[in-house]
Design a protein around this motif. Sequence first.
Motif, PDB file in Angstrom:
ATOM      1  N   THR A  53       0.744  -1.176   0.012  1.00 52.65           N
ATOM      2  CA  THR A  53       0.023  -0.126   0.136  1.00 52.65           C
ATOM      3  C   THR A  53       0.820   1.250   0.117  1.00 52.65           C
ATOM      4  OG1 THR A  53      -1.847  -1.187   1.213  1.00 52.65           O
ATOM      5  CG2 THR A  53      -1.922   1.220   1.039  1.00 52.65           C
ATOM      6  N   GLY A  57       0.764   4.038  -3.133  1.00 49.85           N
ATOM      7  CA  GLY A  57       0.380   5.472  -2.469  1.00 49.85           C
ATOM      8  C   GLY A  57       1.837   6.107  -3.102  1.00 49.85           C
ATOM      9  N   CYS A  60       1.489   6.585  -7.074  1.00 53.79           N
ATOM     10  CA  CYS A  60       0.356   7.667  -7.313  1.00 53.79           C
ATOM     11  C   CYS A  60       0.771   9.040  -6.997  1.00 53.79           C
ATOM     12  CB  CYS A  60      -0.656   7.604  -6.521  1.00 53.79           C
ATOM     13  SG  CYS A  60      -1.620   5.797  -6.977  1.00 53.79           S
ATOM     14  N   THR A  73      -7.824  -1.588  -4.705  1.00 53.01           N
ATOM     15  CA  THR A  73      -7.312  -2.438  -3.585  1.00 53.01           C
ATOM     16  C   THR A  73      -8.064  -3.811  -3.148  1.00 53.01           C
ATOM     17  OG1 THR A  73      -8.333  -1.198  -1.992  1.00 53.01           O
ATOM     18  CG2 THR A  73      -6.145  -0.348  -2.836  1.00 53.01           C
ATOM     19  N   ASP A  81      -7.107  -0.740   2.897  1.00 51.14           N
ATOM     20  CA  ASP A  81      -6.079   0.007   2.235  1.00 51.14           C
ATOM     21  C   ASP A  81      -6.457   0.975   1.385  1.00 51.14           C
ATOM     22  OD1 ASP A  81      -4.387  -1.954   3.194  1.00 51.14           O
ATOM     23  OD2 ASP A  81      -4.400  -3.415   1.539  1.00 51.14           O
ATOM     24  N   LEU A  85      -5.233   4.993   1.458  1.00 51.68           N
ATOM     25  CA  LEU A  85      -4.995   5.859   0.149  1.00 51.68           C
ATOM     26  C   LEU A  85      -5.838   7.081  -0.030  1.00 51.68           C
ATOM     27  CD1 LEU A  85      -4.299   2.926  -2.304  1.00 51.68           C
ATOM     28  CD2 LEU A  85      -2.383   4.102  -1.154  1.00 51.68           C
ATOM     29  N   ILE A  96     -10.109   5.660  -6.724  1.00 50.96           N
ATOM     30  CA  ILE A  96      -9.647   4.582  -5.753  1.00 50.96           C
ATOM     31  C   ILE A  96     -10.948   3.650  -5.557  1.00 50.96           C
ATOM     32  CG2 ILE A  96      -8.629   3.856  -3.838  1.00 50.96           C
ATOM     33  CD1 ILE A  96      -7.160   6.544  -3.519  1.00 50.96           C
TER      34      ILE A  96
END
Length: 247
Positions: A53, A57, A60, A73, A81, A85, A96
């Motif tokens: 994770t 992140g 991204c 996720t 998770d 994020l 997401i």
Amino acid sequence: MPPHDTAHDGADRHHRHGHGPDAHAPSLAGATLHRPRRTLRVGVGGPVGSGKTTLVGSLCALLRDRLSMVVVTNDIFTSEDADALRAAAVLASDRIVAVETGCCPHTAIRDDIAANLDAVERLEALHRDGRGVDVTLVESGGDNLTAIFSRGLVDVQIFVLDTAGGDDVPRKGGPGVAMADLLVVNKVDLAPHVGADVDRMLSDARSRRGDGPVLATSLVDRSGAQAVADWVTEQVAARVGSLPVDG
């Protein structure tokens, strides 16, 4: 690169519209299920606590200004998770989606990918306006060294190991270590505190993987993922260059 899994792909096609995204996902009602051919789907797998994770992140945050990105996720019974994020604001919340697999993580990414594939296709369709989606990251729930993604779900896959998990892990190998398109040995900053030999880990990993790339990372800050971000960017460039872009 791992061999194409035709058996699983057949099962994937049979089940691909069996389930939708979980209740914690943003509303995707009315989205046209059409995959922009230029989108690169990247699986991120590895054992529990390896830093998947955090890596997602960081990728991204490093790439969002240059690439259009979305994330799916996986957790067994929670959306933890995805929530992490969103809380970190690495992408807009509607980019997401969490899938609650309700089963072993490897099942949802390899054996019955229906829920993940539906979430991916709907999320990409939701953000198809403009240039479309460049990269979709699919983060697996934490699993063991045998966990690899179906090629019906992702184009390339990253496998993440935790230095603190033991410096003998790369030598033990397994499909995740040997067959992932990129192996990441993470948390190398912890090596002095856990008695791990990072050089040995990298040497053993390269021995297992032949020409397959191996990167050592420390994600204390996001810049530690830059080499992985560069690798993803190279994969996107190769993807765009080899496939026509839908107009």
